[in-house]
Design a protein around this motif. Structure first.
Motif, mmCIF file in Angstrom:
data_model
loop_
_atom_site.group_PDB
_atom_site.id
_atom_site.type_symbol
_atom_site.label_atom_id
_atom_site.label_comp_id
_atom_site.label_asym_id
_atom_site.label_seq_id
_atom_site.Cartn_x
_atom_site.Cartn_y
_atom_site.Cartn_z
ATOM 1 N N VAL A 31 0.837 -1.204 0.000
ATOM 2 C CA VAL A 31 0.000 0.000 0.000
ATOM 3 C C VAL A 31 0.874 1.257 0.000
ATOM 4 N N THR A 32 0.596 2.173 -0.904
ATOM 5 C CA THR A 32 1.158 3.521 -0.768
ATOM 6 C C THR A 32 0.001 4.519 -0.781
ATOM 7 N N GLY A 87 5.632 13.490 -0.720
ATOM 8 C CA GLY A 87 4.816 12.577 0.080
ATOM 9 C C GLY A 87 4.765 13.034 1.517
ATOM 10 N N GLY A 88 4.063 12.273 2.339
ATOM 11 C CA GLY A 88 3.723 12.791 3.653
ATOM 12 C C GLY A 88 4.394 12.145 4.836
ATOM 13 N N TYR A 89 4.669 12.980 5.851
ATOM 14 C CA TYR A 89 4.942 12.506 7.205
ATOM 15 C C TYR A 89 3.579 12.256 7.854
ATOM 16 N N ILE A 110 1.924 7.370 3.136
ATOM 17 C CA ILE A 110 2.957 6.338 3.243
ATOM 18 C C ILE A 110 3.597 6.211 1.874
ATOM 19 N N GLY A 111 4.927 6.326 1.825
ATOM 20 C CA GLY A 111 5.642 6.217 0.554
ATOM 21 C C GLY A 111 5.818 7.584 -0.085
ATOM 22 N N ASN A 138 8.365 2.079 -4.713
ATOM 23 C CA ASN A 138 6.984 1.654 -4.434
ATOM 24 C C ASN A 138 6.524 0.561 -5.388
ATOM 25 N N TYR A 139 7.213 0.444 -6.506
ATOM 26 C CA TYR A 139 6.719 -0.436 -7.569
ATOM 27 C C TYR A 139 7.668 -1.591 -7.881
#
Ligand code: NAD
Length: 493
Positions: A262-263, A463-465, A470-471, A481-482
């Protein structure tokens, strides 16, 4: 059966034909249950057309197509040729840029110039990841003279991708790019509010020469087709952009099904900090752009604006003047900066936040109301004297609503900036390099901009904290991610 095409027209393209079916195996097909849903023009509130609705059965069909392509033709295409196909798709998107931008504008409501900018970024993203296709490498690891060890970065398999409505075509490119470069196949679901630009792009996938089943695009609702993707037993990975609430649901569905990877790219409530020593005119331009770009419908919108006390009053007056210059109106007018919000639902959500700001005692400096009486337009709104515990300072509004507050010193503003469950982006405006670096290092956010805002680029990870995700998307980071890492250990004779 409902028709698979519709005749449309926009002020800049004239008449054209748009496919309205599900794009599976390089063909447009009707949904298995024969359902369709209406797509609304947010500028006029009129129906643009109906498109086919994917249900669970259609997700199964699309996944089967993607699996067949993954194990068959796509696995036999050498990496360099994957890159060439991606570049062809980029070239075709560039050739059709005006049509894609017009479809985005009519469907999403974003101004035609912003839509053109999105399409240019789509082209650049596809080219960038096309360049990565033949640079996905493993390692040899020296452990023993009697063994040979190496790693491979292999594709994950069939990827489900669920995208939002704020940057429909751009989010598609952010998702397609790294998935294709690394050799995966895709089933992508568009947002129900904005399916049209992906449908306009889909024929270009076939024209570019991708084998059937590599890229499948389905239109449908989150609770049906989106849920079927996130709980599917034959999807190996799901990538999602949208609300934090739905992100949680997707993670739970992945955990409850086949533990697919999951991202998540989720919401934000990003602090935009202006120090006494900032170039105030520059800072105001960036603050304005930070909150009102794309009508405030950005996950990284600079919606919490903290201004140091020495310039606070001057800042408020100048920000009001700047916000009132933003042209709100028909997205097809070349000078329009802000079009309508995407839907009635979003309009109502935002207006309820505006009401809550007023009820909680924040000061309306400008705006605070609907713009006009047709379409989902909202006035660029500034609230001043907003305290940290007010709803408009804590929750993601996703609209053209700025919350401004005063701060005294650097330590206080770092604490305020970090006082959020989100951590997607932040910005700091100052001429002092020490302040810029101290604040950038201390803020718990995936991106920090200094003396600018929304400076995203396909080469730079995003992307996020915390609860922002996630990711990472974009840049080299997204490739991880892939791919999955395989270690091979060979015993030598
Ligand atoms: P959402 O999260 O419901 O929708 C985003 C995507 O998720 C759409 O494609 C939707 O069909 C799909 N989806 C919805 N429910 C699903 C489910 N149960 N399973 C799988 N997929 C599902 O967002 P929304 O309701 O359209 O907007 C609500 C709020 O979300 C906005 O006000 C904003 O705060 C936030 N949002 C954030 C982003 C972002 O870029 N981070 C984008 C859109 C919306």
């Amino acid at each position: 059966m409902s028709p698979l095409t519709v005749k449309l027209s926009t002020p800049i393209t004239g008449n054209f034909t748009l496919n309205t079916g599900l794009f599976i195996n390089n063909e447009f097909v009707a949904g298995a249950e024969g359902k369709t849903f209406d797509v609304i023009n947010p500028s006029t509130e009129d129906v643009i057309c109906a498109v086919h609705e994917a249900t669970e059965k259609d997700v199964d069909i699309a996944v089967a197509a993607a699996r067949k392509a993954f194990e068959g033709p796509w696995s036999k295409i050498v990496p360099q040729d994957r890159g060439i196909l991606m570049n062809k798709l980029a070239d075709l998107a560039e050739k059709n840029a005006e049509l894609l931008a017009a479809v985005e504008s009519i469907d999403n409501g974003k101004s035609i110039n912003m839509a053109r900018g999105d399409v240019a970024a789509v082209v650049a993203t596809l080219r960038y990841y096309g360049g990565w296709a033949d640079k996905i490498e493993g390692k040899t690891i020296d452990i023993s003279p009697d063994m040979f060890h190496y790693t491979r970065n292999e594709p994950i398999g069939v990827c489900g991708q669920i995208i939002p409505w704020n940057f429909p075509l751009l989010m598609l490119a952010w998702k397609f790019g790294p998935a294709l470069a690394t050799g995966n196949t895709v089933v992508l679901k568009t947002a129900e509010q904005t399916p049209l630009s992906a449908l306009a792009l889909a024929p270009l996938i076939k024209e570019a020469g991708f084998p059937p089943g590599v890229l499948n695009i389905i239109t449908g609702f989150g609770k049906v087709a989106g849920a079927a993707i996130s709980s599917h037993m034959d999807i190996d990975k799901v990538a999602f952009t949208g609300s934090t609430a739905v992100g949680r649901t997707i993670m739970m569905a992945a955990a409850g099904s086949n533990l697919k990877k999951v991202t998540l790219e989720l919401g934000g409530k990003s602090p935009n900090i202006v120090f006494n020593d900032a170039d105030i005119d520059e800072a105001i331009n960036w603050v304005n752009f930070g909150i009102y770009f794309n009508h405030g419908q950005c996950c990284c919108a600079g919606s919490r604006i903290y201004v140091q006390e020495g310039i606070y009053d001057k800042f408020i007056a100048a920000f009001k003047a700047r916000a009132e210059e933003n042209k709100v109106g028909d997205p097809f007018h070349e000078e329009t900066f802000q079009g309508p919000q995407v839907s009635q639902l979003q309009f109502d959500r935002i207006m309820s936040y505006v009401k809550s700001g007023k009820d909680e005692g924040a000061t309306v400096i400008t705006g605070g109301d609907r713009h006009g009486n047709k379409g989902y337009f909202i006035q660029p709104t500034i609230f001043a004297d907003v305290s940290q515990d007010m709803k408009i300072m804590k929750e993601e509004i996703f609209g053209p609503v700025a919350a401004v507050a005063k701060f005294k010193d650097i330590d206080e503003v770092i604490a305020l900036g970090n006082d959020s469950n989100y951590g997607l982006a932040a910005a700091v405006h100052t001429k002092d390099l020490n302040t810029a670096i101290r604040v950038s290092n201390a803020l718990r956010a995936g991106t920090v901009w200094v003396n600018c805002y929304n400076a995203l680029h396909h080469q730079l990870p995003f992307g996020g904290y915390k609860e922002s995700g996630i990711g990472r998307e974009l840049g080299e980071a997204a490739l991880a991610n892939y791919t999955q890492n395989k270690s091979v250990a060979i015993k030598l004779n």
